[in-house]
Design a protein around this motif. Sequence first.
Motif, PDB file in Angstrom:
ATOM      1  N   UNK A  55      38.380  14.550  51.931  1.00 23.17           N
ATOM      2  CA  UNK A  55      38.123  13.149  51.588  1.00 23.17           C
ATOM      3  C   UNK A  55      38.581  12.904  50.160  1.00 23.17           C
ATOM      4  N   UNK A  56      39.318  11.818  49.950  1.00 20.79           N
ATOM      5  CA  UNK A  56      39.684  11.346  48.622  1.00 20.79           C
ATOM      6  C   UNK A  56      39.102   9.952  48.470  1.00 20.79           C
ATOM      7  N   UNK A  57      38.344   9.749  47.409  1.00 22.38           N
ATOM      8  CA  UNK A  57      37.683   8.453  47.207  1.00 22.38           C
ATOM      9  C   UNK A  57      37.710   8.083  45.735  1.00 22.38           C
ATOM     10  N   UNK A  58      38.238   6.925  45.442  1.00 24.57           N
ATOM     11  CA  UNK A  58      38.134   6.330  44.112  1.00 24.57           C
ATOM     12  C   UNK A  58      38.231   4.817  44.271  1.00 24.57           C
ATOM     13  N   UNK A  59      37.701   4.067  43.323  1.00 22.04           N
ATOM     14  CA  UNK A  59      37.666   2.606  43.473  1.00 22.04           C
ATOM     15  C   UNK A  59      39.055   1.997  43.357  1.00 22.04           C
ATOM     16  N   UNK A 111      31.046  11.961  40.347  1.00 24.80           N
ATOM     17  CA  UNK A 111      32.424  12.422  40.185  1.00 24.80           C
ATOM     18  C   UNK A 111      32.565  13.848  40.686  1.00 24.80           C
ATOM     19  N   UNK A 112      33.730  14.114  41.301  1.00 25.89           N
ATOM     20  CA  UNK A 112      34.007  15.485  41.743  1.00 25.89           C
ATOM     21  C   UNK A 112      35.518  15.711  41.822  1.00 25.89           C
ATOM     22  N   UNK A 113      35.973  16.795  41.264  1.00 29.97           N
ATOM     23  CA  UNK A 113      37.345  17.242  41.427  1.00 29.97           C
ATOM     24  C   UNK A 113      37.303  18.678  41.934  1.00 29.97           C
ATOM     25  N   UNK A 114      37.851  18.899  43.109  1.00 28.56           N
ATOM     26  CA  UNK A 114      37.856  20.240  43.689  1.00 28.56           C
ATOM     27  C   UNK A 114      38.729  21.163  42.843  1.00 28.56           C
ATOM     28  N   UNK A 115      38.273  22.405  42.619  1.00 29.64           N
ATOM     29  CA  UNK A 115      37.120  23.106  43.209  1.00 29.64           C
ATOM     30  C   UNK A 115      35.842  23.046  42.374  1.00 29.64           C
ATOM     31  N   UNK A 116      35.785  22.167  41.395  1.00 31.54           N
ATOM     32  CA  UNK A 116      34.577  22.049  40.572  1.00 31.54           C
ATOM     33  C   UNK A 116      33.437  21.462  41.395  1.00 31.54           C
ATOM     34  N   UNK A 122      36.583  12.668  44.150  1.00 34.66           N
ATOM     35  CA  UNK A 122      35.604  11.621  44.444  1.00 34.66           C
ATOM     36  C   UNK A 122      35.166  10.958  43.144  1.00 34.66           C
ATOM     37  N   UNK A 123      35.287   9.649  43.105  1.00 31.90           N
ATOM     38  CA  UNK A 123      34.840   8.870  41.946  1.00 31.90           C
ATOM     39  C   UNK A 123      34.189   7.590  42.457  1.00 31.90           C
ATOM     40  N   UNK A 124      32.874   7.542  42.357  1.00 35.62           N
ATOM     41  CA  UNK A 124      32.126   6.355  42.787  1.00 35.62           C
ATOM     42  C   UNK A 124      31.405   5.784  41.571  1.00 35.62           C
TER      43      UNK A 124
END
Length: 405
Positions: free
Chosen positions: A138-142, A326-331, A302-304
């Motif tokens: 999943x990739x999510x950002x506004x 916020x999340x950036x793989x693999x963090x 992911x950035x919500x």
Amino acid sequence: FPQGGPTSASVTFISLFAKLEMAAAAQTKAVSLLRVDGTAKSASSARARAVCHAVAKKNVASHGATFSSGSAAGLRLKSVGARFTASRQTVVRAVQADTETDLKDGRATYSPQTFEELVEDAVVSVKQALKDDVKRMEVEFPLSQDTSGYKDSSDQFIDFNIQLAIRAGKLLIDEDPTRKVKVVLPDSVELERASKKFKSSLDMAGDNLTLGCAAVKKGLMWALGAGDDPKEEEPADIYIAVNASTIELPAVRKYAKDVVKDKVFILWCLELDTLRADLGLFGFPGKDVHHDFLSSFKPVFYLRQRGYSKSVPVAPFVVNYDGALFRTYPAGWQVMLKQDNGELACIAERRKRYTLGEVKEELLEIMGLNTEEKGSSMEFLRRGYKRSTWWEDDEEIEKSNEWRN
């Protein structure tokens, strides 16, 4: 307010919250967090809180006011046009001490300037996930800078999302010219429209980037999500699904089963949390779409962002603050506080995904707004009985917990 003007007002406002213990606890005991590989590290959020405490104490002392442990130094006083921003800006400087980190450490701060930069960062995370053989992402950002939601025409965001997905596909092909990428539209009507509108972009991207659709809609039942299977399409290595609505998720699930199979499937900026909220309602697909399908997609980027406010019993009476999950793989997952300069600074992080309620609690704590006594009736009235969504609670009946990790 005292006659000293906005600065004295800020100091007075801070001292009202000075008895809070959050910053003192962070100052005396660093919080241990887990990296993705399971090892512990010192929390940048604890370091930031300690620095906030020190700066607030210094500023209050310089104005001759008393001070005890507290962390309310970053509040905005909109009613008097004053801002006491030293602590919030220092959060950034505090967490920048960890700039020499790899991808597994996450980001101390994040401030993308363009959507192209967002796409490039997302593709970096996708590439890292591909190396780890992740098949469902999943990739999510506004798609808007407005934290309250999208206010323009829906067609603008639909077209913009397709453009960004095409850009991402091109970047993935640039890494491996033999790689084939397909951007998947919800239905044949959207496919026909996009094929005409973005013909030049597709021609520039080359033959390895194509468009497809999850269902062929025709007849009167198309409005209810019914549709035939798509025609036989040329297979791809990576499929990127865009612009699907809640009613179209079953078609996307069927497409993943019948067409994508064991290839890579990316859900691109679908706002899944918004779509999940409709599952189970009358006229919408059931909650099994999440339990059996959406739960298997790992958020790799992911950035919500969300804007919040809280009323307080003293001027300015309403305090506004912004933050993000916020999340950036693999963090792991990070809670970010938005600074006055627009930069997001990490205030908390852990391996497991935060619920939306937990994100708000972390922001309240660092802002010094967690003023209700734990277990008190005021805390209950402020937060309510239900503090999480059904999909955040249904962990035991999900077929996969990838979406949480």
